[in-house]
Design an enzyme around this catalytic site. Structure first.
Site, short mmCIF file in Angstrom:
data_model
loop_
_atom_site.label_atom_id
_atom_site.label_comp_id
_atom_site.label_asym_id
_atom_site.label_seq_id
_atom_site.Cartn_x
_atom_site.Cartn_y
_atom_site.Cartn_z
CG ASN A 62 -39.81 -8.38 9.74
OD1 ASN A 62 -40.24 -9.53 9.82
ND2 ASN A 62 -38.53 -8.13 9.58
CG HIS A 102 -32.53 -10.60 2.91
ND1 HIS A 102 -33.57 -9.70 2.80
CD2 HIS A 102 -32.21 -10.62 4.22
CE1 HIS A 102 -33.84 -9.17 3.98
NE2 HIS A 102 -33.03 -9.73 4.87
N GLY A 132 -29.71 -10.11 7.42
CA GLY A 132 -30.55 -11.30 7.57
C GLY A 132 -29.95 -12.48 6.84
CG ASP A 152 -33.50 -13.60 13.22
OD1 ASP A 152 -34.56 -13.34 12.62
OD2 ASP A 152 -32.70 -12.73 13.59
CG HIS A 188 -36.81 -15.25 15.71
ND1 HIS A 188 -36.01 -14.52 16.57
CD2 HIS A 188 -37.01 -14.45 14.63
CE1 HIS A 188 -35.75 -13.35 16.02
NE2 HIS A 188 -36.33 -13.29 14.84
CG HIS A 228 -37.99 -12.63 9.92
ND1 HIS A 228 -38.56 -11.49 10.43
CD2 HIS A 228 -37.02 -12.99 10.81
CE1 HIS A 228 -37.96 -11.16 11.58
NE2 HIS A 228 -37.02 -12.07 11.82
CG HIS A 237 -31.91 -12.02 17.65
ND1 HIS A 237 -31.89 -10.88 18.42
CD2 HIS A 237 -32.72 -11.74 16.60
CE1 HIS A 237 -32.65 -9.97 17.85
NE2 HIS A 237 -33.17 -10.46 16.75
NE ARG A 280 -37.37 -12.07 4.50
CZ ARG A 280 -36.84 -11.35 5.47
NH1 ARG A 280 -37.61 -10.59 6.24
NH2 ARG A 280 -35.55 -11.40 5.72
O1 DOR Z 1 -30.84 -9.45 10.32
C1 DOR Z 1 -32.04 -9.42 10.53
N1 DOR Z 1 -32.91 -9.61 9.54
N2 DOR Z 1 -32.47 -9.17 11.76
C2 DOR Z 1 -33.77 -8.97 12.02
O2 DOR Z 1 -34.11 -8.68 13.15
C3 DOR Z 1 -34.78 -8.99 10.94
C4 DOR Z 1 -34.28 -9.80 9.82
C5 DOR Z 1 -35.06 -9.68 8.55
O3 DOR Z 1 -36.30 -9.66 8.62
O4 DOR Z 1 -34.45 -9.66 7.49
ZN ZN Z 2 -34.42 -9.48 15.39
ZN ZN Z 3 -35.88 -11.87 13.47
#
Ligand code: DOR
Ligand code: ZN
Ligand code: ZN
Length: 398
Positions: A91, A274, A286, A270, A57, A59, A198, A61
């Site tokens: 995403n 940012h 995030g 996760d 899991h 992200h 999560h 970007r």
């Molecule tokens: O806090 C989060 N940020 N939860 C998520 O499910 C997505 C993630 C993000 O992509 O920033």
């Molecule tokens: Zn999530």
């Molecule tokens: Zn996530």
């Protein structure tokens, strides 16, 4: 490659072994392989050698928000953190919700990663079940956001949810509160395994525990931040905002219980980078996680909260099983040589100064590491050693 003097836990017992690697695979694990000639010899010097972490899991970007992270920097965060395989979430911009976007993402990322990787495909509110069906053998699984989170991918419509589930081999959900039993009942009704990302509360863990008792194909993931941090930390550090939010100390403990009794199957970071300026300027959900996940989880090994063997199961072996990675997740003959050498005697402190991720901060600032990652090896290739990044050898796991 020959790795000498590896401290390993085998069947609950500490043992010292040498590991021989040929053509990316482990071919032999013996007490003494010093007679064997090898092109590359690594001395683990009695440090622990553990199975490379699989992070289901993250992200990354990329594409679309590469000022926060790109595939290369995200993979460096992984290599530094002992993660040898990661699964990237959909995403990104554009969202990975069409076959075209998926194939473009794959093309874009070839040769960019230090570690192995796979891709989640996104379910879309516009009902993309035809696309979901088309890509099943090209992705890890389908991800559906059943609650609001970063990235505007919320799917609420019942029929759309059912269509997406029905066309998936496994669905990973961002589900909070009442959406957890909802996801479990969709999974039961449509006979599609569900992976609950999560888990963050005592109630979440209980839902999964009960579903497992009923024999349902339901899996639970916990993040290091929901295990180690809680609302009292948010008071001290307002950057600690994410979805799901941090909960109470009691919830931390319920998650640990869930790990120990087998309710929680995996650890996912996760990793949601940012940039620190963005976090400071405006409420942004995030937090990063890849760099410190193993270091943090090893703290629990140091204080006897969990055995190293069990930790390797939830950070590697079970993850490989759930997502069908046949050659990964274990230190065993025939498996990919995905290995991490860890110094468990360190007293080093986690510090923002050493952060590799483009986000430029860590939620664990000032905490003592449970272990220091010395070397990360992916399929017999050293990708990270003594603070240096060596080889962008990563490839897709499917
Ligand atoms: O806090 C989060 N940020 N939860 C998520 O499910 C997505 C993630 C993000 O992509 O920033
Ligand atoms: Zn999530
Ligand atoms: Zn996530």
């Amino acid at each position: 490659m020959l790795i000498k003097n590896c401290r390993m836990i085998i069947d609950g017992e500490e043992q010292f072994k040498d590991i021989l690697v040929e053509n990316e695979k482990i071919v032999s694990i013996e007490d003494d392989l010093s007679g064997v000639s090898s092109d590359e010899i690594i001395d683990a010097a009695g440090n622990y050698v553990i199975s490379g972490v699989i992070d289901p899991h993250v992200h990354m970007r990329d594409p679309g928000m590469t000022h926060k992270e790109d595939f290369t920097t995200g993979s460096m965060a992984c290599a530094k953190g002992g993660i040898t395989t990661f699964f990237d979430m959909p995403n990104t911009v554009p969202n990975t919700i069409t076959e075209e976007a998926l194939l473009e993402k794959k093309r874009l990322h070839e040769g960019k990663s230090y570690v192995d990787y796979g891709f989640w495909f996104g379910g879309s509110k516009a009902d993309n079940h035809d696309e979901v069906k088309k890509v099943q053998d090209k992705v890890i699984a389908t991800k559906v956001f059943m609650n609001v989170s970063t990235g505007n991918m919320l799917v609420e419509d019942e029929k759309v949810l059912e269509d997406i589930f029905k066309n998936s081999k496994l669905v990973g959900v961002h589900a909070e509160g009442e959406m957890i039993p909802k996801a479990i009942s969709l999974s039961e009704k449509l006979d599609v395994p569900v992976y609950l990302c999560h888990l963050s509360t005592k109630e979440d863990v209980q839902y999964v525990r009960e579903a497992k008792k009923k024999g349902l194909k339901v899996y639970g993931e916990a993040t290091p931040h929901h295990l180690f941090l809680n609302v009292s930390d948010v008071e001290k550090n307002p950057l600690l905002r994410m979805k799901p939010e941090l909960k109470t100390k009691e919830d931390n403990e319920a998650l640990w219980e869930g790990i120990l009794d087998g309710t929680i199957d995996t650890i996912g970071t996760d990793h949601a980078p940012h940039r620190i300026e963005e976090k400071k300027a405006k409420l942004t959900f995030g937090i990063p996680g890849a760099e410190n996940s193993l270091e943090m989880m090893l703290k629990a090994v140091r204080c006897d909260k969990i055995s190293l063997e069990k930790l390797m199961k939830i950070m590697s072996e079970t993850t490989a099983e759930i997502f069908g990675l046949k050659n990964k997740g274990k230190i065993a003959v025939g498996y990919d040589a995905d290995l991490v050498i860890v110094d468990m005697t360190t007293e080093e402190i986690i510090s923002q100064e050493n952060v590799i991720s483009k986000c430029g901060w860590t939620p664990y600032e000032g905490l003592k590491k449970g272990g220091k990652i010395l070397t990360t090896i992916v399929r017999g290739n050293v990708v990270f050693k003594d603070g240096k990044f060596i080889n962008k050898i990563g490839k897709e796991v499917i």
